[in-house]
Design a protein around this motif. Structure first.
Motif, PDB file in Angstrom:
ATOM      1  N   UNK A  16     -10.175   1.210  -5.987  1.00  0.00           N
ATOM      2  CA  UNK A  16      -9.628   2.265  -5.131  1.00  0.00           C
ATOM      3  C   UNK A  16      -8.204   1.943  -4.706  1.00  0.00           C
ATOM      4  N   UNK A  17      -7.414   2.992  -4.524  1.00  0.00           N
ATOM      5  CA  UNK A  17      -6.045   2.850  -4.039  1.00  0.00           C
ATOM      6  C   UNK A  17      -5.629   4.146  -3.345  1.00  0.00           C
ATOM      7  N   UNK A  18      -4.568   4.060  -2.558  1.00  0.00           N
ATOM      8  CA  UNK A  18      -3.966   5.234  -1.932  1.00  0.00           C
ATOM      9  C   UNK A  18      -2.546   5.325  -2.467  1.00  0.00           C
ATOM     10  N   UNK A  19      -2.130   6.548  -2.819  1.00  0.00           N
ATOM     11  CA  UNK A  19      -0.756   6.701  -3.297  1.00  0.00           C
ATOM     12  C   UNK A  19       0.142   7.197  -2.165  1.00  0.00           C
ATOM     13  N   UNK A  20       1.420   7.290  -2.454  1.00  0.00           N
ATOM     14  CA  UNK A  20       2.408   7.609  -1.419  1.00  0.00           C
ATOM     15  C   UNK A  20       2.470   9.080  -1.051  1.00  0.00           C
ATOM     16  N   UNK A  21       1.549   9.902  -1.573  1.00  0.00           N
ATOM     17  CA  UNK A  21       1.466  11.299  -1.130  1.00  0.00           C
ATOM     18  C   UNK A  21       0.597  11.432   0.122  1.00  0.00           C
ATOM     19  N   UNK A  22       0.069  10.329   0.605  1.00  0.00           N
ATOM     20  CA  UNK A  22      -0.762  10.311   1.817  1.00  0.00           C
ATOM     21  C   UNK A  22      -0.021  10.966   2.981  1.00  0.00           C
ATOM     22  N   UNK A  23      -0.725  11.838   3.700  1.00  0.00           N
ATOM     23  CA  UNK A  23      -0.126  12.532   4.850  1.00  0.00           C
ATOM     24  C   UNK A  23      -0.575  11.930   6.184  1.00  0.00           C
ATOM     25  N   UNK A  24      -1.244  10.789   6.132  1.00  0.00           N
ATOM     26  CA  UNK A  24      -1.635  10.061   7.341  1.00  0.00           C
ATOM     27  C   UNK A  24      -2.542  10.881   8.246  1.00  0.00           C
ATOM     28  N   UNK A  25      -3.523  11.548   7.652  1.00  0.00           N
ATOM     29  CA  UNK A  25      -4.404  12.429   8.423  1.00  0.00           C
ATOM     30  C   UNK A  25      -5.533  11.674   9.143  1.00  0.00           C
ATOM     31  N   UNK A  26      -5.801  10.434   8.760  1.00  0.00           N
ATOM     32  CA  UNK A  26      -6.797   9.576   9.398  1.00  0.00           C
ATOM     33  C   UNK A  26      -8.225   9.782   8.887  1.00  0.00           C
ATOM     34  N   UNK A  27      -8.470  10.738   8.017  1.00  0.00           N
ATOM     35  CA  UNK A  27      -9.833  11.026   7.575  1.00  0.00           C
ATOM     36  C   UNK A  27     -10.466   9.834   6.853  1.00  0.00           C
ATOM     37  N   UNK A  28      -9.739   9.217   5.938  1.00  0.00           N
ATOM     38  CA  UNK A  28     -10.317   8.081   5.211  1.00  0.00           C
ATOM     39  C   UNK A  28     -10.553   6.895   6.141  1.00  0.00           C
ATOM     40  N   UNK A  29      -9.682   6.710   7.124  1.00  0.00           N
ATOM     41  CA  UNK A  29      -9.861   5.604   8.077  1.00  0.00           C
ATOM     42  C   UNK A  29     -11.066   5.833   8.962  1.00  0.00           C
ATOM     43  N   UNK A  30     -11.416   7.089   9.206  1.00  0.00           N
ATOM     44  CA  UNK A  30     -12.625   7.398   9.963  1.00  0.00           C
ATOM     45  C   UNK A  30     -13.874   7.258   9.092  1.00  0.00           C
ATOM     46  N   UNK A  31     -13.768   7.620   7.836  1.00  0.00           N
ATOM     47  CA  UNK A  31     -14.908   7.597   6.926  1.00  0.00           C
ATOM     48  C   UNK A  31     -15.261   6.187   6.469  1.00  0.00           C
ATOM     49  N   UNK A  32     -14.252   5.380   6.176  1.00  0.00           N
ATOM     50  CA  UNK A  32     -14.477   4.012   5.687  1.00  0.00           C
ATOM     51  C   UNK A  32     -13.473   3.069   6.356  1.00  0.00           C
ATOM     52  N   UNK A  33     -13.627   2.838   7.662  1.00  0.00           N
ATOM     53  CA  UNK A  33     -12.627   2.083   8.419  1.00  0.00           C
ATOM     54  C   UNK A  33     -12.447   0.634   7.986  1.00  0.00           C
ATOM     55  N   UNK A  34     -13.433   0.048   7.366  1.00  0.00           N
ATOM     56  CA  UNK A  34     -13.287  -1.341   6.909  1.00  0.00           C
ATOM     57  C   UNK A  34     -12.427  -1.436   5.645  1.00  0.00           C
ATOM     58  N   UNK A  35     -12.162  -0.285   5.018  1.00  0.00           N
ATOM     59  CA  UNK A  35     -11.485  -0.295   3.721  1.00  0.00           C
ATOM     60  C   UNK A  35     -10.099   0.336   3.734  1.00  0.00           C
TER      61      UNK A  35
END
Length: 76
Positions: A16-35
């Motif tokens: 898994x990776x995140x690319x630079x189109x991320x809009x910093x919405x926080x959804x992934x950090x809420x869904x899988x905060x350890x990752x």
């Protein structure tokens, strides 16, 4: 779809990776905060830990599916 050429440089290596189109919405950090963790300086998220268990895999996969701009990629 996430672009592997635009991977955030902070991502740990792995599936898994995140690319630079991320809009910093926080959804992934809420869904899988350890990752997924926020880069506070640049305002984007990156993968800090790859999943190791089925539950962690499911959480990361769900975060990828929920991403509103498809900034999370899966090289697996």
């Amino acid at each position: 779809m996430a672009d592997p050429i635009q991977k955030a440089p902070e991502n740990v290596s792995g599936r898994y990776y995140v690319d630079l189109t991320c809009i910093d919405c926080d959804l992934c950090r809420e869904t899988a905060p350890a990752h997924f963790v926020r880069n506070n300086d640049d305002g984007h998220t990156f993968v800090v830990k790859q999943p190791k268990s089925p539950d962690e895999e499911a959480a990361c996969h769900l975060a990828m599916l929920e991403c509103p701009v498809e900034a999370i990629g899966d090289d697996g």
